[in-house]
Design a protein around this motif. Sequence first.
Motif, PDB file in Angstrom:
ATOM      1  N   ASP A 349       2.891 -18.361 -28.773  1.00 48.31           N
ATOM      2  CA  ASP A 349       2.573 -19.759 -29.074  1.00 48.31           C
ATOM      3  C   ASP A 349       1.327 -20.252 -28.348  1.00 48.31           C
ATOM      4  OD1 ASP A 349       3.469 -19.951 -26.483  1.00 48.31           O
ATOM      5  OD2 ASP A 349       4.895 -21.574 -26.854  1.00 48.31           O
ATOM      6  N   GLY A 350       0.658 -19.350 -27.616  1.00 50.54           N
ATOM      7  CA  GLY A 350      -0.558 -19.733 -26.922  1.00 50.54           C
ATOM      8  C   GLY A 350      -0.344 -20.289 -25.529  1.00 50.54           C
ATOM      9  N   TRP A 351       0.914 -20.329 -25.064  1.00 50.80           N
ATOM     10  CA  TRP A 351       1.225 -20.811 -23.716  1.00 50.80           C
ATOM     11  C   TRP A 351       1.878 -19.694 -22.916  1.00 50.80           C
ATOM     12  CZ3 TRP A 351      -1.148 -25.120 -22.683  1.00 50.80           C
ATOM     13  CH2 TRP A 351      -1.374 -26.059 -23.697  1.00 50.80           C
ATOM     14  N   PRO A 352       1.561 -19.588 -21.607  1.00 51.54           N
ATOM     15  CA  PRO A 352       2.144 -18.504 -20.806  1.00 51.54           C
ATOM     16  C   PRO A 352       3.651 -18.647 -20.647  1.00 51.54           C
ATOM     17  CG  PRO A 352       0.219 -19.463 -19.714  1.00 51.54           C
ATOM     18  CD  PRO A 352       0.579 -20.374 -20.837  1.00 51.54           C
ATOM     19  N   ASP A 353       4.343 -17.535 -20.757  1.00 57.21           N
ATOM     20  CA  ASP A 353       5.751 -17.440 -20.417  1.00 57.21           C
ATOM     21  C   ASP A 353       5.862 -16.721 -19.076  1.00 57.21           C
ATOM     22  OD1 ASP A 353       6.451 -18.485 -23.070  1.00 57.21           O
ATOM     23  OD2 ASP A 353       5.778 -16.530 -23.786  1.00 57.21           O
ATOM     24  N   MET A 354       7.060 -16.707 -18.467  1.00 59.79           N
ATOM     25  CA  MET A 354       7.208 -16.191 -17.108  1.00 59.79           C
ATOM     26  C   MET A 354       8.392 -15.224 -17.030  1.00 59.79           C
ATOM     27  SD  MET A 354       6.494 -19.750 -15.002  1.00 59.79           S
ATOM     28  CE  MET A 354       7.726 -20.698 -15.918  1.00 59.79           C
ATOM     29  N   VAL A 542     -18.842 -12.981  -8.371  1.00 60.02           N
ATOM     30  CA  VAL A 542     -17.448 -13.243  -8.012  1.00 60.02           C
ATOM     31  C   VAL A 542     -16.592 -13.319  -9.267  1.00 60.02           C
ATOM     32  CG1 VAL A 542     -15.903 -14.851  -6.824  1.00 60.02           C
ATOM     33  CG2 VAL A 542     -18.245 -14.529  -5.992  1.00 60.02           C
ATOM     34  N   ALA A 543     -15.423 -12.680  -9.251  1.00 56.23           N
ATOM     35  CA  ALA A 543     -14.483 -12.806 -10.367  1.00 56.23           C
ATOM     36  C   ALA A 543     -14.063 -14.263 -10.505  1.00 56.23           C
ATOM     37  CB  ALA A 543     -13.264 -11.914 -10.135  1.00 56.23           C
ATOM     38  N   ALA A 544     -14.081 -14.777 -11.729  1.00 61.19           N
ATOM     39  CA  ALA A 544     -13.731 -16.176 -11.999  1.00 61.19           C
ATOM     40  C   ALA A 544     -12.212 -16.282 -12.122  1.00 61.19           C
ATOM     41  CB  ALA A 544     -14.425 -16.666 -13.260  1.00 61.19           C
ATOM     42  N   ILE A 545     -11.526 -16.251 -10.965  1.00 63.05           N
ATOM     43  CA  ILE A 545     -10.064 -16.317 -10.947  1.00 63.05           C
ATOM     44  C   ILE A 545      -9.601 -17.606 -11.625  1.00 63.05           C
ATOM     45  CG2 ILE A 545      -8.017 -16.395  -9.477  1.00 63.05           C
ATOM     46  CD1 ILE A 545      -9.476 -13.732  -9.427  1.00 63.05           C
ATOM     47  N   GLY A 546      -8.643 -17.483 -12.542  1.00 62.63           N
ATOM     48  CA  GLY A 546      -8.110 -18.645 -13.244  1.00 62.63           C
ATOM     49  C   GLY A 546      -8.776 -18.942 -14.567  1.00 62.63           C
ATOM     50  N   ALA A 547      -9.896 -18.272 -14.868  1.00 61.85           N
ATOM     51  CA  ALA A 547     -10.534 -18.481 -16.174  1.00 61.85           C
ATOM     52  C   ALA A 547      -9.586 -18.056 -17.288  1.00 61.85           C
ATOM     53  CB  ALA A 547     -11.828 -17.686 -16.255  1.00 61.85           C
ATOM     54  N   THR A 548      -9.625 -18.762 -18.397  1.00 62.06           N
ATOM     55  CA  THR A 548      -8.748 -18.494 -19.541  1.00 62.06           C
ATOM     56  C   THR A 548      -9.589 -18.031 -20.725  1.00 62.06           C
ATOM     57  OG1 THR A 548      -7.115 -20.147 -18.868  1.00 62.06           O
ATOM     58  CG2 THR A 548      -7.116 -19.510 -21.173  1.00 62.06           C
ATOM     59  N   ALA A 549      -9.127 -17.001 -21.404  1.00 64.25           N
ATOM     60  CA  ALA A 549      -9.808 -16.494 -22.600  1.00 64.25           C
ATOM     61  C   ALA A 549      -8.872 -16.613 -23.804  1.00 64.25           C
ATOM     62  CB  ALA A 549     -10.230 -15.047 -22.409  1.00 64.25           C
ATOM     63  N   THR A 550      -9.414 -17.084 -24.906  1.00 58.47           N
ATOM     64  CA  THR A 550      -8.681 -17.151 -26.172  1.00 58.47           C
ATOM     65  C   THR A 550      -9.441 -16.317 -27.196  1.00 58.47           C
ATOM     66  OG1 THR A 550      -7.917 -19.397 -25.678  1.00 58.47           O
ATOM     67  CG2 THR A 550      -7.764 -18.653 -27.969  1.00 58.47           C
ATOM     68  N   VAL A 551      -8.735 -15.384 -27.833  1.00 62.76           N
ATOM     69  CA  VAL A 551      -9.317 -14.528 -28.863  1.00 62.76           C
ATOM     70  C   VAL A 551      -8.745 -14.956 -30.212  1.00 62.76           C
ATOM     71  CG1 VAL A 551      -9.579 -12.172 -29.708  1.00 62.76           C
ATOM     72  CG2 VAL A 551      -9.545 -12.616 -27.244  1.00 62.76           C
ATOM     73  N   TYR A 552      -9.624 -15.222 -31.166  1.00 57.62           N
ATOM     74  CA  TYR A 552      -9.207 -15.633 -32.508  1.00 57.62           C
ATOM     75  C   TYR A 552      -9.285 -14.411 -33.425  1.00 57.62           C
ATOM     76  CZ  TYR A 552      -9.706 -20.322 -30.635  1.00 57.62           C
ATOM     77  OH  TYR A 552      -9.578 -21.453 -29.868  1.00 57.62           O
ATOM     78  N   LEU A 553      -8.139 -14.005 -33.949  1.00 53.41           N
ATOM     79  CA  LEU A 553      -8.047 -12.791 -34.753  1.00 53.41           C
ATOM     80  C   LEU A 553      -8.351 -13.077 -36.224  1.00 53.41           C
ATOM     81  CD1 LEU A 553      -4.843 -11.254 -33.134  1.00 53.41           C
ATOM     82  CD2 LEU A 553      -7.241 -10.747 -32.631  1.00 53.41           C
ATOM     83  N   PRO A 554      -8.755 -12.057 -36.981  1.00 56.24           N
ATOM     84  CA  PRO A 554      -9.104 -12.257 -38.398  1.00 56.24           C
ATOM     85  C   PRO A 554      -7.945 -12.798 -39.236  1.00 56.24           C
ATOM     86  CG  PRO A 554      -9.936 -10.137 -37.623  1.00 56.24           C
ATOM     87  CD  PRO A 554      -9.071 -10.680 -36.522  1.00 56.24           C
ATOM     88  N   MET A 559      -4.831 -15.157 -29.396  1.00 61.14           N
ATOM     89  CA  MET A 559      -4.212 -14.575 -28.212  1.00 61.14           C
ATOM     90  C   MET A 559      -4.860 -15.215 -26.990  1.00 61.14           C
ATOM     91  SD  MET A 559      -4.233 -10.570 -29.404  1.00 61.14           S
ATOM     92  CE  MET A 559      -2.884 -10.066 -28.339  1.00 61.14           C
ATOM     93  N   VAL A 560      -4.037 -15.478 -25.961  1.00 58.40           N
ATOM     94  CA  VAL A 560      -4.502 -16.189 -24.779  1.00 58.40           C
ATOM     95  C   VAL A 560      -4.086 -15.414 -23.535  1.00 58.40           C
ATOM     96  CG1 VAL A 560      -4.368 -18.333 -23.456  1.00 58.40           C
ATOM     97  CG2 VAL A 560      -4.358 -18.416 -25.944  1.00 58.40           C
ATOM     98  N   ALA A 561      -4.990 -15.309 -22.549  1.00 52.66           N
ATOM     99  CA  ALA A 561      -4.671 -14.685 -21.267  1.00 52.66           C
ATOM    100  C   ALA A 561      -5.579 -15.281 -20.195  1.00 52.66           C
ATOM    101  CB  ALA A 561      -4.844 -13.167 -21.331  1.00 52.66           C
ATOM    102  N   GLN A 562      -5.206 -15.062 -18.923  1.00 52.34           N
ATOM    103  CA  GLN A 562      -5.922 -15.637 -17.801  1.00 52.34           C
ATOM    104  C   GLN A 562      -6.284 -14.569 -16.780  1.00 52.34           C
ATOM    105  OE1 GLN A 562      -3.793 -19.047 -16.192  1.00 52.34           O
ATOM    106  NE2 GLN A 562      -3.085 -19.671 -18.225  1.00 52.34           N
TER     107      GLN A 562
END
Length: 622
Positions: A349-354, A542-554, A559-562
Amino acid sequence: MKFIETQFHRQLRRLVAIALLCGLYLLARLPGISGDERARLASQFKFERAPLPLLPGPEVRSVRPVNPSLRNIQSWISAVGAAVALNDLDGDGLPNDLCYVDTRTDQVIVSPVPGAGARYHPFALDAGPLYRRETMAPMGCLPGDLNEDGLVDLLVYYWGRTPVLFLHQSGAMNAAAFRPVELVPGGARWYTTAATLADLDGDGHPDLVLGNYFEDGARILDANAAVPDHMQHSMSRAFNAGSKHFFLWQGATADGVRLRDVPNLVDDEVLHGWTLAIGAADLDGDLLPEIYFSNDFGPDRLLHNLSTPGHLRFAPLTGVKTPGMPSSRVLGADSFKGMGVDFGDVNGDGWPDMFVSNIAAPYALEESHFLWVSTGRIEEMKRGIAPYVDRGEALGVSRSGWGWDSRLADFNNDGVLEAVQAIGFLRGEVNRWPELHEVAMGNDELLAKPGSWHHFGPGDDLSGHQHNPFYVRASDGRFYDVAHEMGMDDSHVSRGIAIADVDGDGRLDFALANQWENSYFFHNASPQPGTFLGLRVRRGAVAAIGATATVYLPDGRKMVAQSDGGSGHSGKRSPEIHFGLGRTSPDQELRVEIRWRDTNGIRITHYLCKPGWHTVQVGGQS
């Protein structure tokens, strides 16, 4: 006739009771899949195992000296410390370097990943007079460029003293190149079991969160102590542990880095929970990381981040109890033994689960592991509600054993996350579960007094012969442990799991830290993996800790990850962002959105890129 009717009713009652029992059994029975389906799932994965080196040096031990008041539970006290991290320490562009704690010698060892080339000789970090093995033990190694000079430093945290920051002084890879600096001078005794890096206030710089286990100032590992120590005062509501510490980055200097310990951020129950793992991830889309404290002997805590640059503020979040839901499956109200936490979008759903580990050993303290799945009602966080429900049982990951690190990752790049866990507590020959049950069911007033505990020493066993599960999601939507079918079901007493693509082939590898035994690296040689997209998101060097990437598939999905800064128990994954893309063509251009924070607020940039590894620069540095 009356006799016949009486006999008939008796038999009918028996038949009804049997039918009811059978029905309840069928309801409680876990779903299963065929052996052929298990074999098919397992055939998608292959890992090549290699041990991590044990360096010569201090005396090899299998248990720690402890305060005389704790001697009868010496093995219990000695049950943590194995840890492992993967990162790029030598600057070759690949996270193919290890920092791990070998509990047998209490060394913190830096080494190339087995099979990644002999770029330098393995070595142990040298803290000099800051470390005394007689009263201290390392618990973990957290990589990160804290002074932002482009070289990855190593924060080592301990039982028996405050953390030590080993500042990487040059491009060399030897003990002399890592200069030890006290994070908190003054000789305080802390018992830190969890640490993570995160940009807590959104100013673009790395901050620290630490969780201490035993009470600050205790003498747990001092075999000559004259003052007795105490244990938790409850198995389910214990709030007499050491403190949490939130350190804000203040600036880099010629001598290192300035960090400020910010007090009075949380109430006493949050401050003094018995923390074994810390997670940091943005759960509401504002790029300020929420904090999850995975606590032993009581409720886990989720904190909503309301900070602004230079000023920290957190508000507690609690789940909502619905009819028929046990309190222990409400986030923030559980009574379990939290030991791990990791983030990943399980329901798409685009939100992190734990994914959270507890104790879930059969016929033991059988609690359950949590898979907190987002409801998507993120706006409820503003009202103090944690928008999560536990789906661990429904999705098949609630039961395994005595859990520690829990990880979500896509190891075969099919676009679906797998789940792995570190399992086990004490390995021996004498089963001590009956005694532990007595301790657990006894009066809480006695728990804090170690003399009232049963003996837990060398030779005793508590969940010491289980295997680490490798969960793969089947077509019915549930996860199934196929470690046996993969030939990876040998038993260990494990603690930390670190994940990275160490050779840049797009397949995620992992390292496993084991307690009082060899630790291992698992090279991913899975056949015919899907395509992938990997992002090294950096602000300057420096690694951008906490940056979020969203990939839009065809096909319209996203897909979302941090970028992670070290969430979990004692395993630390590298900060690269990885997506499995399944059957997406390697020539397909993908739209990628990257979001990050600096002192000007939320920043967004867009890219078009094909599958593979990409280094992305964000911010004003180049």
